[in-house]
Design a protein around this motif. Structure first.
Motif, PDB file in Angstrom:
ATOM      1  N   GLY A 181      -6.689  76.636  65.542  1.00 38.72           N
ATOM      2  CA  GLY A 181      -7.653  77.881  66.082  1.00 38.72           C
ATOM      3  C   GLY A 181      -8.582  77.556  67.002  1.00 38.72           C
ATOM      4  N   GLN A 182      -9.777  78.130  67.575  1.00 33.84           N
ATOM      5  CA  GLN A 182     -10.884  77.732  68.362  1.00 33.84           C
ATOM      6  C   GLN A 182     -12.060  77.055  67.952  1.00 33.84           C
ATOM      7  N   LEU A 183     -11.752  76.631  66.772  1.00 30.31           N
ATOM      8  CA  LEU A 183     -12.837  75.768  66.220  1.00 30.31           C
ATOM      9  C   LEU A 183     -14.095  76.627  66.192  1.00 30.31           C
ATOM     10  N   ILE A 184     -14.184  77.749  65.887  1.00 32.56           N
ATOM     11  CA  ILE A 184     -15.468  78.454  65.925  1.00 32.56           C
ATOM     12  C   ILE A 184     -16.039  78.841  64.551  1.00 32.56           C
ATOM     13  N   SER A 185     -17.364  79.003  64.421  1.00 29.53           N
ATOM     14  CA  SER A 185     -18.088  79.301  62.985  1.00 29.53           C
ATOM     15  C   SER A 185     -17.181  80.424  62.283  1.00 29.53           C
ATOM     16  N   GLY A 186     -16.972  79.983  60.835  1.00 26.71           N
ATOM     17  CA  GLY A 186     -16.296  80.849  60.003  1.00 26.71           C
ATOM     18  C   GLY A 186     -14.649  80.347  59.844  1.00 26.71           C
ATOM     19  N   GLU A 187     -14.231  79.595  60.795  1.00 27.12           N
ATOM     20  CA  GLU A 187     -13.052  79.348  60.850  1.00 27.12           C
ATOM     21  C   GLU A 187     -12.537  78.296  59.570  1.00 27.12           C
TER      22      GLU A 187
ATOM     23  N   GLN B 148     -18.803  75.522  60.561  1.00 30.90           N
ATOM     24  CA  GLN B 148     -20.037  75.852  61.048  1.00 30.90           C
ATOM     25  C   GLN B 148     -20.305  75.203  62.169  1.00 30.90           C
ATOM     26  N   VAL B 149     -20.339  75.768  63.630  1.00 30.99           N
ATOM     27  CA  VAL B 149     -20.597  75.209  64.784  1.00 30.99           C
ATOM     28  C   VAL B 149     -22.077  75.286  65.243  1.00 30.99           C
ATOM     29  N   GLU B 150     -22.815  74.537  65.296  1.00 36.55           N
ATOM     30  CA  GLU B 150     -24.305  74.482  65.738  1.00 36.55           C
ATOM     31  C   GLU B 150     -24.303  73.506  67.045  1.00 36.55           C
ATOM     32  N   ASN B 151     -25.604  73.932  67.841  1.00 31.11           N
ATOM     33  CA  ASN B 151     -26.148  73.212  68.871  1.00 31.11           C
ATOM     34  C   ASN B 151     -26.487  71.762  68.526  1.00 31.11           C
ATOM     35  N   ALA B 152     -26.291  70.594  68.941  1.00 30.07           N
ATOM     36  CA  ALA B 152     -26.616  69.287  68.712  1.00 30.07           C
ATOM     37  C   ALA B 152     -28.123  69.194  69.121  1.00 30.07           C
ATOM     38  N   GLY B 153     -28.765  68.219  68.605  1.00 33.56           N
ATOM     39  CA  GLY B 153     -30.106  67.690  69.081  1.00 33.56           C
ATOM     40  C   GLY B 153     -30.385  66.419  68.238  1.00 33.56           C
ATOM     41  N   ARG B 154     -30.984  65.443  68.888  1.00 36.62           N
ATOM     42  CA  ARG B 154     -31.427  64.152  68.052  1.00 36.62           C
ATOM     43  C   ARG B 154     -32.436  64.466  67.304  1.00 36.62           C
ATOM     44  N   ARG B 155     -33.163  65.642  67.238  1.00 43.43           N
ATOM     45  CA  ARG B 155     -34.140  66.023  66.409  1.00 43.43           C
ATOM     46  C   ARG B 155     -33.767  66.035  65.007  1.00 43.43           C
ATOM     47  N   TYR B 156     -32.394  66.170  64.779  1.00 41.64           N
ATOM     48  CA  TYR B 156     -32.006  66.592  63.689  1.00 41.64           C
ATOM     49  C   TYR B 156     -31.581  65.224  62.589  1.00 41.64           C
ATOM     50  N   LEU B 157     -31.326  64.162  63.357  1.00 46.65           N
ATOM     51  CA  LEU B 157     -31.099  62.824  62.989  1.00 46.65           C
ATOM     52  C   LEU B 157     -31.823  62.651  61.862  1.00 46.65           C
TER      53      LEU B 157
ATOM     54  N   TYR C  66     -21.988  69.867  65.029  1.00 48.61           N
ATOM     55  CA  TYR C  66     -23.050  69.801  65.703  1.00 48.61           C
ATOM     56  C   TYR C  66     -22.639  69.182  67.240  1.00 48.61           C
ATOM     57  N   THR C  67     -22.684  70.143  68.302  1.00 45.87           N
ATOM     58  CA  THR C  67     -22.321  69.750  69.461  1.00 45.87           C
ATOM     59  C   THR C  67     -23.006  70.279  70.607  1.00 45.87           C
ATOM     60  N   GLU C  68     -23.012  69.528  71.850  1.00 42.21           N
ATOM     61  CA  GLU C  68     -23.929  69.954  72.941  1.00 42.21           C
ATOM     62  C   GLU C  68     -22.883  71.080  73.576  1.00 42.21           C
ATOM     63  N   HIS C  69     -21.477  71.289  73.336  1.00 42.13           N
ATOM     64  CA  HIS C  69     -20.479  71.901  73.841  1.00 42.13           C
ATOM     65  C   HIS C  69     -19.767  72.954  73.065  1.00 42.13           C
ATOM     66  N   THR C  70     -20.716  73.676  72.438  1.00 41.35           N
ATOM     67  CA  THR C  70     -20.370  74.982  71.503  1.00 41.35           C
ATOM     68  C   THR C  70     -19.326  75.848  71.925  1.00 41.35           C
ATOM     69  N   ASP C  71     -19.093  76.051  73.092  1.00 39.89           N
ATOM     70  CA  ASP C  71     -18.181  77.013  73.851  1.00 39.89           C
ATOM     71  C   ASP C  71     -16.728  76.152  74.397  1.00 39.89           C
ATOM     72  N   ASP C  72     -16.746  75.040  74.276  1.00 38.49           N
ATOM     73  CA  ASP C  72     -15.774  73.943  74.792  1.00 38.49           C
ATOM     74  C   ASP C  72     -14.792  73.385  73.811  1.00 38.49           C
TER      75      ASP C  72
END
Length: 248
Positions: A68-74, A86-95, A129-135
């Motif tokens: 698939g497209q590796l999108i949320s809900g898949e 569940q695809v989310e925007n990444a960030g070191r603040r979550y670590l 969690y990734t910096e490139h949610t649409d790639d």
């Protein structure tokens, strides 16, 4: 050496130390670089990456045919079940939050990189969690890396569980490798004392993974698929045929 045509790319200027190149899901190329880096240097960098770009585009095309497209809900197969992606925007603040949840046992299968990107399981979901949610190609790379790491950890755990049986027969603990394979779940090379497991085993039920591990280890005792080989496997896993039937 293969000659590739000049590749057009979109340049994003931002405060980064290195030149970063990504092939997006539509095959386009995006490059990010510090404003101080000359355009001519970036052009040369992209030209040097032509082989990588073509391979990434080909792999992206192949992945797109079967996944698939590796999108949320898949729905993502995991140990014979399904996890909701569940695809989310990444960030070191979550670590710190992730580490705390990991220590509490709230999340499992945790893998991360130094860019603040992570993949893990929690409450029936697979979080990416990734910096490139649409790639798509980039997400696929993150997912494949996570799958390889988790398959390695699982196969290592199961191998250690069953190894005492083989140790009694004088089998030294082998080198274990993980890679994605298209036609087999595992392979054993007794002469090199190495077993390779398919990273896609992470999608199969646990009892099936156990069967594959025992099957490959048994080749150190019986290198072929003779009746003696299957008799040996049957002594360890009497229900091996049922387990094998569940592999798909």
């Amino acid at each position: 050496m293969t000659d590739y045509p000049e590749t057009a790319y979109r340049l994003i200027r931002k405060n980064v130390k290195n030149i970063n190149l990504h092939v997006k899901s539509d095959g386009s190329v995006v490059v990010s670089a510090n404003p101080a880096v000359p355009k001519e240097y970036i052009d040369e960098f992209v030209r040097a990456k032509q082989s990588f770009i073509e391979k990434a585009r080909f792999q992206m095309m192949q992945n797109g045919k079967s996944r698939g497209q590796l999108i949320s809900g898949e729905q993502i197969p995991y140990l014979g079940k399904r996890l909701t992606l569940q695809v989310e925007n990444a960030g070191r603040r979550y670590l710190p939050i992730w580490i705390e949840k990991l220590q509490e046992g709230c999340i499992t299968g945790f893998s991360r990189n130094n860019r603040g990107e992570a993949v893990f399981c929690q409450n029936g979901r697979l979080y990416l969690y990734t910096e490139h949610t649409d790639d798509l190609a980039y997400k696929q790379q993150l997912y494949d890396s996570w799958q390889k790491i988790q398959t390695g950890a699982l196969c290592e755990k199961i191998s250690r569980q069953y190894y005492p049986i083989f140790e009694k027969s004088g089998v030294a603990y082998p080198q274990i490798k993980i890679r994605k394979m298209s036609s087999r779940w595992g392979s054993c090379i007794p002469g090199k004392h190495r077993i390779t497991f398919n990273s896609l085993l992470l999608e199969q039920p646990l009892e099936c993974v156990e069967y594959v591990v025992v099957h490959e280890f048994s080749h150190f005792i019986h290198p072929d698929h003779s009746a003696a080989f299957y008799d040996f496997v049957s002594r360890i896993l009497p229900d091996w045929k049922e387990r094998k039937e569940k592999l798909h």
